[in-house]
Scaffold this motif. Structure first.
Motif, PDB file in Angstrom:
ATOM      1  N   GLN A 183       0.837  -1.202   0.000  1.00 25.04           N
ATOM      2  CA  GLN A 183       0.000   0.000   0.000  1.00 25.04           C
ATOM      3  C   GLN A 183       0.872   1.253   0.000  1.00 25.04           C
ATOM      4  O   GLN A 183       0.602   2.197  -0.738  1.00 25.04           O
ATOM      5  N   ARG A 184       1.930   1.272   0.818  1.00 26.06           N
ATOM      6  CA  ARG A 184       2.821   2.436   0.879  1.00 26.06           C
ATOM      7  C   ARG A 184       3.539   2.668  -0.447  1.00 26.06           C
ATOM      8  O   ARG A 184       3.716   3.802  -0.865  1.00 26.06           O
ATOM      9  N   ILE A 185       3.942   1.594  -1.111  1.00 22.24           N
ATOM     10  CA  ILE A 185       4.658   1.710  -2.386  1.00 22.24           C
ATOM     11  C   ILE A 185       3.695   2.075  -3.502  1.00 22.24           C
ATOM     12  O   ILE A 185       4.022   2.858  -4.391  1.00 22.24           O
ATOM     13  N   GLY A 186       2.487   1.510  -3.455  1.00 20.63           N
ATOM     14  CA  GLY A 186       1.473   1.815  -4.461  1.00 20.63           C
ATOM     15  C   GLY A 186       1.842   1.291  -5.834  1.00 20.63           C
ATOM     16  O   GLY A 186       2.468   0.248  -5.979  1.00 20.63           O
ATOM     17  N   ALA A 187       1.456   2.028  -6.852  1.00 25.90           N
ATOM     18  CA  ALA A 187       1.648   1.592  -8.238  1.00 25.90           C
ATOM     19  C   ALA A 187       3.018   1.976  -8.801  1.00 25.90           C
ATOM     20  O   ALA A 187       3.255   1.832  -9.991  1.00 25.90           O
ATOM     21  N   ASP A 188       3.920   2.447  -7.965  1.00 22.07           N
ATOM     22  CA  ASP A 188       5.252   2.856  -8.425  1.00 22.07           C
ATOM     23  C   ASP A 188       6.167   1.639  -8.531  1.00 22.07           C
ATOM     24  O   ASP A 188       6.913   1.315  -7.610  1.00 22.07           O
ATOM     25  N   HIS A 189       6.102   0.949  -9.684  1.00 20.71           N
ATOM     26  CA  HIS A 189       6.902  -0.265  -9.823  1.00 20.71           C
ATOM     27  C   HIS A 189       8.399   0.032  -9.843  1.00 20.71           C
ATOM     28  O   HIS A 189       9.197  -0.837  -9.545  1.00 20.71           O
ATOM     29  N   ALA A 190       8.798   1.260 -10.114  1.00 19.10           N
ATOM     30  CA  ALA A 190      10.217   1.631 -10.046  1.00 19.10           C
ATOM     31  C   ALA A 190      10.725   1.513  -8.607  1.00 19.10           C
ATOM     32  O   ALA A 190      11.847   1.054  -8.374  1.00 19.10           O
ATOM     33  N   LYS A 191       9.907   1.906  -7.632  1.00 20.41           N
ATOM     34  CA  LYS A 191      10.286   1.767  -6.217  1.00 20.41           C
ATOM     35  C   LYS A 191      10.462   0.298  -5.853  1.00 20.41           C
ATOM     36  O   LYS A 191      11.376  -0.068  -5.126  1.00 20.41           O
ATOM     37  N   LEU A 192       9.565  -0.546  -6.363  1.00 19.27           N
ATOM     38  CA  LEU A 192       9.676  -1.983  -6.092  1.00 19.27           C
ATOM     39  C   LEU A 192      10.953  -2.549  -6.698  1.00 19.27           C
ATOM     40  O   LEU A 192      11.666  -3.314  -6.069  1.00 19.27           O
ATOM     41  N   ARG A 193      11.226  -2.172  -7.935  1.00 11.43           N
ATOM     42  CA  ARG A 193      12.407  -2.696  -8.633  1.00 11.43           C
ATOM     43  C   ARG A 193      13.708  -2.311  -7.943  1.00 11.43           C
ATOM     44  O   ARG A 193      14.713  -2.994  -8.075  1.00 11.43           O
ATOM     45  N   ASP A 194      13.704  -1.202  -7.209  1.00 11.16           N
ATOM     46  CA  ASP A 194      14.910  -0.747  -6.502  1.00 11.16           C
ATOM     47  C   ASP A 194      15.157  -1.483  -5.190  1.00 11.16           C
ATOM     48  O   ASP A 194      16.241  -1.385  -4.628  1.00 11.16           O
ATOM     49  N   LYS A 195      14.165  -2.182  -4.687  1.00 11.27           N
ATOM     50  CA  LYS A 195      14.336  -2.928  -3.436  1.00 11.27           C
ATOM     51  C   LYS A 195      15.342  -4.054  -3.667  1.00 11.27           C
ATOM     52  O   LYS A 195      15.239  -4.777  -4.657  1.00 11.27           O
ATOM     53  N   PRO A 196      16.326  -4.227  -2.772  1.00 11.27           N
ATOM     54  CA  PRO A 196      17.381  -5.235  -2.991  1.00 11.27           C
ATOM     55  C   PRO A 196      16.860  -6.645  -3.266  1.00 11.27           C
ATOM     56  O   PRO A 196      17.354  -7.317  -4.167  1.00 11.27           O
ATOM     57  N   GLU A 197      15.851  -7.086  -2.505  1.00 11.63           N
ATOM     58  CA  GLU A 197      15.351  -8.443  -2.702  1.00 11.63           C
ATOM     59  C   GLU A 197      14.706  -8.616  -4.076  1.00 11.63           C
ATOM     60  O   GLU A 197      14.805  -9.685  -4.679  1.00 11.63           O
ATOM     61  N   LEU A 198      14.090  -7.581  -4.606  1.00 10.51           N
ATOM     62  CA  LEU A 198      13.491  -7.680  -5.938  1.00 10.51           C
ATOM     63  C   LEU A 198      14.507  -7.439  -7.041  1.00 10.51           C
ATOM     64  O   LEU A 198      14.411  -8.051  -8.093  1.00 10.51           O
ATOM     65  N   SER A 199      15.463  -6.568  -6.820  1.00 12.10           N
ATOM     66  CA  SER A 199      16.456  -6.329  -7.882  1.00 12.10           C
ATOM     67  C   SER A 199      17.257  -7.594  -8.163  1.00 12.10           C
ATOM     68  O   SER A 199      17.562  -7.890  -9.322  1.00 12.10           O
ATOM     69  N   ARG A 200      17.563  -8.370  -7.137  1.00 10.51           N
ATOM     70  CA  ARG A 200      18.259  -9.658  -7.354  1.00 10.51           C
ATOM     71  C   ARG A 200      17.368 -10.614  -8.134  1.00 10.51           C
ATOM     72  O   ARG A 200      17.815 -11.280  -9.069  1.00 10.51           O
ATOM     73  N   PHE A 201      16.094 -10.703  -7.756  1.00  8.41           N
ATOM     74  CA  PHE A 201      15.148 -11.558  -8.464  1.00  8.41           C
ATOM     75  C   PHE A 201      15.025 -11.131  -9.928  1.00  8.41           C
ATOM     76  O   PHE A 201      15.058 -11.967 -10.835  1.00  8.41           O
ATOM     77  N   LEU A 202      14.876  -9.832 -10.174  1.00  6.72           N
ATOM     78  CA  LEU A 202      14.694  -9.336 -11.537  1.00  6.72           C
ATOM     79  C   LEU A 202      15.917  -9.604 -12.410  1.00  6.72           C
ATOM     80  O   LEU A 202      15.778  -9.922 -13.594  1.00  6.72           O
ATOM     81  N   ALA A 203      17.111  -9.501 -11.835  1.00  6.14           N
ATOM     82  CA  ALA A 203      18.327  -9.822 -12.589  1.00  6.14           C
ATOM     83  C   ALA A 203      18.348 -11.313 -12.930  1.00  6.14           C
ATOM     84  O   ALA A 203      18.739 -11.703 -14.040  1.00  6.14           O
ATOM     85  N   TRP A 204      17.925 -12.147 -11.995  1.00  6.17           N
ATOM     86  CA  TRP A 204      17.923 -13.592 -12.197  1.00  6.17           C
ATOM     87  C   TRP A 204      16.882 -14.014 -13.236  1.00  6.17           C
ATOM     88  O   TRP A 204      17.140 -14.860 -14.087  1.00  6.17           O
ATOM     89  N   ILE A 205      15.703 -13.414 -13.211  1.00 12.34           N
ATOM     90  CA  ILE A 205      14.601 -13.827 -14.079  1.00 12.34           C
ATOM     91  C   ILE A 205      14.698 -13.229 -15.481  1.00 12.34           C
ATOM     92  O   ILE A 205      14.046 -13.709 -16.409  1.00 12.34           O
TER      93      ILE A 205
END
Length: 92
Positions: free
Chosen positions: A54-76
């Protein structure tokens, strides 16, 4: 020929299985939905609570910058659209 719709999180083309995600959770008043790969959807919910989403909302750029997701996104990034693997959950 039309361009395939990309996944909202990883930007890879979507495959046959598409899940719809509420960037702001429905339980928190969210109405908008975005298309995701099942593995991307599960990864989001494995790493973030509804309050965090809810705090992050629709800003997928904020999500992509989170360390746990940036590692996942690089892997996938180089995986095919139908790729599936077990989703790791974070320790709370």
């Amino acid at each position: 020929m039309s361009t395939p719709t990309p996944c909202w999180l990883c930007a890879r083309p979507l495959g046959h299985k598409v899940e719809w995600h509420h960037p702001v959770p429905k339980s928190r008043g969210g109405r908008e939905t975005v298309p995701l790969h099942p593995i991307c959807h599960r990864t989001l919910h494995a790493h973030f609570t509804n309050a965090e989403l809810q705090r992050i909302g629709a800003d997928h750029a904020k999500l992509r910058d989170k360390p746990e997701l940036s590692r996942f996104l690089a892997w996938i990034a180089d995986k095919p659209p139908e790729f599936h693997a077990p989703t790791r959950t974070r320790r709370r």
